[in-house]
Design a protein around this motif. Sequence first.
Motif, PDB file in Angstrom:
ATOM      1  N   HIS A  70      49.638  56.833  37.091  1.00  0.00           N
ATOM      2  CA  HIS A  70      50.904  56.181  36.744  1.00  0.00           C
ATOM      3  C   HIS A  70      50.954  55.967  35.237  1.00  0.00           C
ATOM      4  N   GLY A  71      52.122  56.207  34.644  1.00  0.00           N
ATOM      5  CA  GLY A  71      52.338  55.893  33.241  1.00  0.00           C
ATOM      6  C   GLY A  71      52.651  54.416  33.078  1.00  0.00           C
ATOM      7  N   THR A  72      52.120  53.791  32.043  1.00  0.00           N
ATOM      8  CA  THR A  72      52.279  52.342  31.892  1.00  0.00           C
ATOM      9  C   THR A  72      53.692  51.941  31.491  1.00  0.00           C
ATOM     10  N   ALA A  73      54.496  52.893  30.981  1.00  0.00           N
ATOM     11  CA  ALA A  73      55.855  52.575  30.532  1.00  0.00           C
ATOM     12  C   ALA A  73      56.910  53.112  31.495  1.00  0.00           C
ATOM     13  N   ASP A  74      56.533  53.325  32.750  1.00  0.00           N
ATOM     14  CA  ASP A  74      57.457  53.846  33.759  1.00  0.00           C
ATOM     15  C   ASP A  74      58.560  52.819  34.041  1.00  0.00           C
ATOM     16  N   GLU A  75      59.819  53.224  33.859  1.00  0.00           N
ATOM     17  CA  GLU A  75      60.950  52.328  34.104  1.00  0.00           C
ATOM     18  C   GLU A  75      61.636  52.600  35.443  1.00  0.00           C
ATOM     19  N   SER A  76      61.146  53.595  36.187  1.00  0.00           N
ATOM     20  CA  SER A  76      61.756  53.947  37.473  1.00  0.00           C
ATOM     21  C   SER A  76      60.969  53.421  38.656  1.00  0.00           C
ATOM     22  N   VAL A  77      59.656  53.470  38.572  1.00  0.00           N
ATOM     23  CA  VAL A  77      58.767  52.871  39.579  1.00  0.00           C
ATOM     24  C   VAL A  77      57.718  52.090  38.794  1.00  0.00           C
ATOM     25  N   PRO A  78      57.660  50.766  38.959  1.00  0.00           N
ATOM     26  CA  PRO A  78      56.846  49.942  38.058  1.00  0.00           C
ATOM     27  C   PRO A  78      55.346  50.194  38.182  1.00  0.00           C
ATOM     28  N   TYR A  79      54.744  50.470  37.052  1.00  0.00           N
ATOM     29  CA  TYR A  79      53.289  50.658  36.963  1.00  0.00           C
ATOM     30  C   TYR A  79      52.534  49.449  37.491  1.00  0.00           C
ATOM     31  N   GLU A  80      53.057  48.260  37.214  1.00  0.00           N
ATOM     32  CA  GLU A  80      52.334  47.029  37.520  1.00  0.00           C
ATOM     33  C   GLU A  80      52.025  46.889  39.009  1.00  0.00           C
ATOM     34  N   GLN A  81      52.910  47.373  39.880  1.00  0.00           N
ATOM     35  CA  GLN A  81      52.661  47.233  41.316  1.00  0.00           C
ATOM     36  C   GLN A  81      51.408  47.984  41.736  1.00  0.00           C
ATOM     37  N   MET A  82      51.255  49.213  41.259  1.00  0.00           N
ATOM     38  CA  MET A  82      50.060  49.971  41.613  1.00  0.00           C
ATOM     39  C   MET A  82      48.821  49.403  40.933  1.00  0.00           C
ATOM     40  N   ALA A  83      48.948  49.010  39.669  1.00  0.00           N
ATOM     41  CA  ALA A  83      47.797  48.470  38.943  1.00  0.00           C
ATOM     42  C   ALA A  83      47.290  47.194  39.616  1.00  0.00           C
ATOM     43  N   ARG A  84      48.199  46.312  40.026  1.00  0.00           N
ATOM     44  CA  ARG A  84      47.787  45.078  40.699  1.00  0.00           C
ATOM     45  C   ARG A  84      47.106  45.381  42.027  1.00  0.00           C
ATOM     46  N   PHE A  85      47.657  46.356  42.752  1.00  0.00           N
ATOM     47  CA  PHE A  85      47.090  46.728  44.046  1.00  0.00           C
ATOM     48  C   PHE A  85      45.653  47.216  43.880  1.00  0.00           C
ATOM     49  N   VAL A  86      45.438  48.136  42.958  1.00  0.00           N
ATOM     50  CA  VAL A  86      44.091  48.683  42.752  1.00  0.00           C
ATOM     51  C   VAL A  86      43.127  47.587  42.330  1.00  0.00           C
ATOM     52  N   SER A  87      43.590  46.700  41.429  1.00  0.00           N
ATOM     53  CA  SER A  87      42.741  45.597  40.976  1.00  0.00           C
ATOM     54  C   SER A  87      42.406  44.649  42.118  1.00  0.00           C
ATOM     55  N   SER A  88      43.370  44.401  43.002  1.00  0.00           N
ATOM     56  CA  SER A  88      43.174  43.417  44.085  1.00  0.00           C
ATOM     57  C   SER A  88      42.153  43.875  45.122  1.00  0.00           C
ATOM     58  N   ILE A  89      41.956  45.186  45.247  1.00  0.00           N
ATOM     59  CA  ILE A  89      41.021  45.680  46.268  1.00  0.00           C
ATOM     60  C   ILE A  89      39.722  46.199  45.652  1.00  0.00           C
ATOM     61  N   SER A  90      39.584  46.054  44.347  1.00  0.00           N
ATOM     62  CA  SER A  90      38.366  46.503  43.680  1.00  0.00           C
ATOM     63  C   SER A  90      37.148  45.815  44.288  1.00  0.00           C
ATOM     64  N   GLY A  91      36.132  46.593  44.598  1.00  0.00           N
ATOM     65  CA  GLY A  91      34.920  46.031  45.185  1.00  0.00           C
ATOM     66  C   GLY A  91      34.877  46.093  46.692  1.00  0.00           C
ATOM     67  N   GLU A  92      36.028  46.339  47.321  1.00  0.00           N
ATOM     68  CA  GLU A  92      36.053  46.475  48.775  1.00  0.00           C
ATOM     69  C   GLU A  92      35.528  47.858  49.176  1.00  0.00           C
ATOM     70  N   ALA A  93      34.886  47.930  50.330  1.00  0.00           N
ATOM     71  CA  ALA A  93      34.311  49.197  50.787  1.00  0.00           C
ATOM     72  C   ALA A  93      35.374  50.277  50.920  1.00  0.00           C
ATOM     73  N   TYR A  94      36.595  49.879  51.352  1.00  0.00           N
ATOM     74  CA  TYR A  94      37.644  50.885  51.557  1.00  0.00           C
ATOM     75  C   TYR A  94      38.251  51.378  50.246  1.00  0.00           C
ATOM     76  N   ALA A  95      37.849  50.769  49.129  1.00  0.00           N
ATOM     77  CA  ALA A  95      38.356  51.201  47.825  1.00  0.00           C
ATOM     78  C   ALA A  95      37.366  52.101  47.088  1.00  0.00           C
ATOM     79  N   ASP A  96      36.256  52.428  47.732  1.00  0.00           N
ATOM     80  CA  ASP A  96      35.202  53.178  47.049  1.00  0.00           C
ATOM     81  C   ASP A  96      35.629  54.572  46.603  1.00  0.00           C
ATOM     82  N   ASN A  97      36.617  55.147  47.288  1.00  0.00           N
ATOM     83  CA  ASN A  97      36.995  56.535  47.007  1.00  0.00           C
ATOM     84  C   ASN A  97      38.292  56.658  46.208  1.00  0.00           C
ATOM     85  N   ILE A  98      38.690  55.574  45.538  1.00  0.00           N
ATOM     86  CA  ILE A  98      39.895  55.605  44.702  1.00  0.00           C
ATOM     87  C   ILE A  98      39.561  56.088  43.303  1.00  0.00           C
ATOM     88  N   CYS A  99      40.384  56.988  42.798  1.00  0.00           N
ATOM     89  CA  CYS A  99      40.323  57.411  41.395  1.00  0.00           C
ATOM     90  C   CYS A  99      41.662  57.038  40.766  1.00  0.00           C
TER      91      CYS A  99
END
Length: 252
Positions: free
Chosen positions: A196-225
């Motif tokens: 995701h581009g950080t300056a996206d004005e059509s679909v907000p970057y922050e939603q995906m960034a918060r999601f990835v941050s919120s699940i960091s460290g969980e076993a089901y997040a091990d395969n996220i790039c």
Amino acid sequence: MISIERKIINNIPILEIVEEDKKNERTPLALFYHGITNQKERGLEPGYALANNGMRVVIPDAYRHGERKHEAYAGEPAAEFWKVVLQNIKELPDLVEAYIEAGLAIREHVSVTGLSMGGITTCIALTQYPWIHSAACLMGSPDPIGLSHWALKSRWVEGLPPIDDEKVEALMAPFESLSLKDHPESLMDTPFYIWHGTADESVPYEQMARFVSSISGEAYADNICFRSTEGAGHRVPYTIFEEMAAFLGKVH
């Protein structure tokens, strides 16, 4: 050499992209979903990159897009976008099954990917189809309900009749069970590439960034790039298509 062929599968116009010498072989299958107001031909760049990494790529025209733009819709104008996404979700397993039955795809090696609306489709598909082997979301959102509320304050609603938060809640109630944000355990053992581009004005970057941050460290997040590009807007660079394709090609 890469082969590009237009086909009709289950009444859905698609482009199939695959290496010429693999046309009649069973291969990993990658479905790529385009963005809103676009059509399957806009998926040629990522399709080419995916095919170069050993996959058979299927790019369908979404409901009311491309060759299907004249298909009827009689619902709430503000809900049309989500009807298109849900139709993608409904049609996805039938497309996969058609290729498996034809002996051209490997059931255990199906990837789903897309950009913008197609990325949103991908996130929802992950909550519904545990057989998806791997996935990639470009400029999408894991939070359909949050995205709808955000859209009320964006250019998405230009030209549409006024709609308030209460009506959005009612329209989006069926999506509670479809939200990757609320069901991140769906990612268990699933390689998942995100950009995701950080300056996206059509679909907000922050939603995906918060999601990835919120699940960091969980076993089901091990395969996220998770990749981002500082200052990038709502456009995917070809180098990201190549990186996504290499990621998916490597995990098959």
